[in-house]
Design a protein around this motif. Sequence first.
Motif, mmCIF file in Angstrom:
data_model
loop_
_atom_site.group_PDB
_atom_site.id
_atom_site.type_symbol
_atom_site.label_atom_id
_atom_site.label_comp_id
_atom_site.label_asym_id
_atom_site.label_seq_id
_atom_site.Cartn_x
_atom_site.Cartn_y
_atom_site.Cartn_z
ATOM 1 N N ARG A 161 29.084 30.371 44.533
ATOM 2 C CA ARG A 161 29.614 30.226 43.182
ATOM 3 C C ARG A 161 30.339 31.456 42.675
ATOM 4 O O ARG A 161 31.064 31.370 41.690
ATOM 5 C CB ARG A 161 28.478 29.874 42.219
ATOM 6 C CG ARG A 161 27.841 28.525 42.471
ATOM 7 C CD ARG A 161 26.753 28.227 41.451
ATOM 8 N NE ARG A 161 25.625 29.130 41.576
ATOM 9 C CZ ARG A 161 25.310 30.062 40.680
ATOM 10 N NH1 ARG A 161 26.047 30.207 39.587
ATOM 11 N NH2 ARG A 161 24.259 30.842 40.880
ATOM 12 N N THR A 162 30.136 32.594 43.323
ATOM 13 C CA THR A 162 30.656 33.854 42.812
ATOM 14 C C THR A 162 31.697 34.483 43.722
ATOM 15 O O THR A 162 31.870 35.698 43.718
ATOM 16 C CB THR A 162 29.505 34.852 42.575
ATOM 17 O OG1 THR A 162 28.824 35.111 43.804
ATOM 18 C CG2 THR A 162 28.522 34.300 41.555
ATOM 19 N N PHE A 163 32.422 33.662 44.481
ATOM 20 C CA PHE A 163 33.389 34.210 45.426
ATOM 21 C C PHE A 163 34.390 35.145 44.756
ATOM 22 O O PHE A 163 34.722 36.202 45.301
ATOM 23 C CB PHE A 163 34.144 33.096 46.143
ATOM 24 C CG PHE A 163 35.201 33.617 47.072
ATOM 25 C CD1 PHE A 163 34.866 34.066 48.339
ATOM 26 C CD2 PHE A 163 36.535 33.681 46.680
ATOM 27 C CE1 PHE A 163 35.835 34.559 49.201
ATOM 28 C CE2 PHE A 163 37.513 34.171 47.533
ATOM 29 C CZ PHE A 163 37.158 34.612 48.793
ATOM 30 N N SER A 164 34.886 34.760 43.592
ATOM 31 C CA SER A 164 35.942 35.532 42.958
ATOM 32 C C SER A 164 35.505 36.949 42.603
ATOM 33 O O SER A 164 36.357 37.834 42.466
ATOM 34 C CB SER A 164 36.454 34.820 41.705
ATOM 35 O OG SER A 164 35.430 34.683 40.739
ATOM 36 N N ILE A 183 38.464 44.058 46.891
ATOM 37 C CA ILE A 183 37.607 43.775 45.754
ATOM 38 C C ILE A 183 38.276 42.755 44.839
ATOM 39 O O ILE A 183 39.388 42.296 45.098
ATOM 40 C CB ILE A 183 37.216 45.052 44.988
ATOM 41 C CG1 ILE A 183 38.431 45.678 44.278
ATOM 42 C CG2 ILE A 183 36.567 46.065 45.928
ATOM 43 C CD1 ILE A 183 38.046 46.804 43.325
ATOM 44 N N TRP A 184 37.615 42.416 43.746
ATOM 45 C CA TRP A 184 38.047 41.324 42.889
ATOM 46 C C TRP A 184 39.415 41.542 42.244
ATOM 47 O O TRP A 184 40.113 40.566 41.936
ATOM 48 C CB TRP A 184 36.995 41.056 41.811
ATOM 49 C CG TRP A 184 36.832 42.177 40.826
ATOM 50 C CD1 TRP A 184 36.303 43.421 41.052
ATOM 51 C CD2 TRP A 184 37.203 42.146 39.449
ATOM 52 N NE1 TRP A 184 36.320 44.156 39.897
ATOM 53 C CE2 TRP A 184 36.864 43.403 38.896
ATOM 54 C CE3 TRP A 184 37.782 41.179 38.623
ATOM 55 C CZ2 TRP A 184 37.097 43.720 37.552
ATOM 56 C CZ3 TRP A 184 38.008 41.485 37.293
ATOM 57 C CH2 TRP A 184 37.663 42.742 36.774
ATOM 58 N N THR A 185 39.804 42.785 42.029
ATOM 59 C CA THR A 185 41.095 43.080 41.424
ATOM 60 C C THR A 185 42.246 43.048 42.424
ATOM 61 O O THR A 185 43.407 43.114 42.021
ATOM 62 C CB THR A 185 41.089 44.463 40.774
ATOM 63 O OG1 THR A 185 40.865 45.467 41.773
ATOM 64 C CG2 THR A 185 39.990 44.557 39.716
ATOM 65 N N GLY A 186 41.937 42.959 43.711
ATOM 66 C CA GLY A 186 42.949 43.024 44.735
ATOM 67 C C GLY A 186 43.112 44.390 45.363
ATOM 68 O O GLY A 186 43.906 44.544 46.299
ATOM 69 N N ALA A 230 41.235 30.610 44.751
ATOM 70 C CA ALA A 230 41.275 29.170 44.545
ATOM 71 C C ALA A 230 40.800 28.416 45.776
ATOM 72 O O ALA A 230 40.287 27.305 45.670
ATOM 73 C CB ALA A 230 42.676 28.722 44.165
ATOM 74 N N LYS A 231 40.972 29.017 46.952
ATOM 75 C CA LYS A 231 40.553 28.395 48.201
ATOM 76 C C LYS A 231 39.281 29.004 48.774
ATOM 77 O O LYS A 231 38.855 28.615 49.861
ATOM 78 C CB LYS A 231 41.668 28.507 49.240
ATOM 79 C CG LYS A 231 42.934 27.757 48.870
ATOM 80 C CD LYS A 231 43.980 27.879 49.964
ATOM 81 C CE LYS A 231 45.227 27.097 49.617
ATOM 82 N NZ LYS A 231 46.264 27.211 50.681
ATOM 83 N N ARG A 239 31.304 43.604 42.631
ATOM 84 C CA ARG A 239 32.726 43.794 42.372
ATOM 85 C C ARG A 239 33.261 45.096 42.938
ATOM 86 O O ARG A 239 34.473 45.320 42.937
ATOM 87 C CB ARG A 239 32.999 43.768 40.866
ATOM 88 C CG ARG A 239 32.882 42.399 40.228
ATOM 89 C CD ARG A 239 33.196 42.470 38.746
ATOM 90 N NE ARG A 239 33.309 41.148 38.161
ATOM 91 C CZ ARG A 239 32.279 40.453 37.692
ATOM 92 N NH1 ARG A 239 31.050 40.965 37.741
ATOM 93 N NH2 ARG A 239 32.477 39.250 37.173
ATOM 94 N N TRP A 240 32.367 45.935 43.425
ATOM 95 C CA TRP A 240 32.764 47.295 43.777
ATOM 96 C C TRP A 240 32.943 47.475 45.269
ATOM 97 O O TRP A 240 32.245 46.891 46.093
ATOM 98 C CB TRP A 240 31.761 48.299 43.214
ATOM 99 C CG TRP A 240 31.453 48.025 41.773
ATOM 100 C CD1 TRP A 240 30.227 47.803 41.230
ATOM 101 C CD2 TRP A 240 32.401 47.900 40.700
ATOM 102 N NE1 TRP A 240 30.349 47.555 39.887
ATOM 103 C CE2 TRP A 240 31.670 47.606 39.529
ATOM 104 C CE3 TRP A 240 33.797 48.009 40.613
ATOM 105 C CZ2 TRP A 240 32.282 47.421 38.294
ATOM 106 C CZ3 TRP A 240 34.404 47.806 39.381
ATOM 107 C CH2 TRP A 240 33.650 47.529 38.242
#
Length: 123
Positions: free
Chosen positions: A27-30, A52-55, A74-75, A101-102
């Motif tokens: 559920r937390t892939f992003s 990381i999450w920001t790219g 999205a995928k 996230r880090w």
Amino acid sequence: QVQLVDSGGGLVQAGGSLRLSCAASGRTFSSNTMGWFRQAPGKERQFVAAIIWTGITSYADSVKGRFTISRDNAKNTVYLQMSSLKPEDTGVYYCAARESRWMATDRVGFAYWGQGTQVTVSS
């Protein structure tokens, strides 16, 4: 709780390109930090790349300028685009996930792992 399935490995000539994919559940892939590691026969599993999450990305010195890690939230998929491949890139490549996230660049920071996909670069 993350499950990873990596794929895309194969046999390629030196100088060629290959793209690896890693499909993730959870559920937390992003917000997960995703990484790629590789292991050559007789050697330790070593860091290749992470995102990381920001790219923001990080790469091992040995692959900088040749490999690109990216993600498609999205995928639920992370990719490793490998170009200008060298025989020393040969090994089993593993997708990894960290529920944070880090950024992390060592394997102890990643709790979840794919099954591995073989990449063989011939000279």
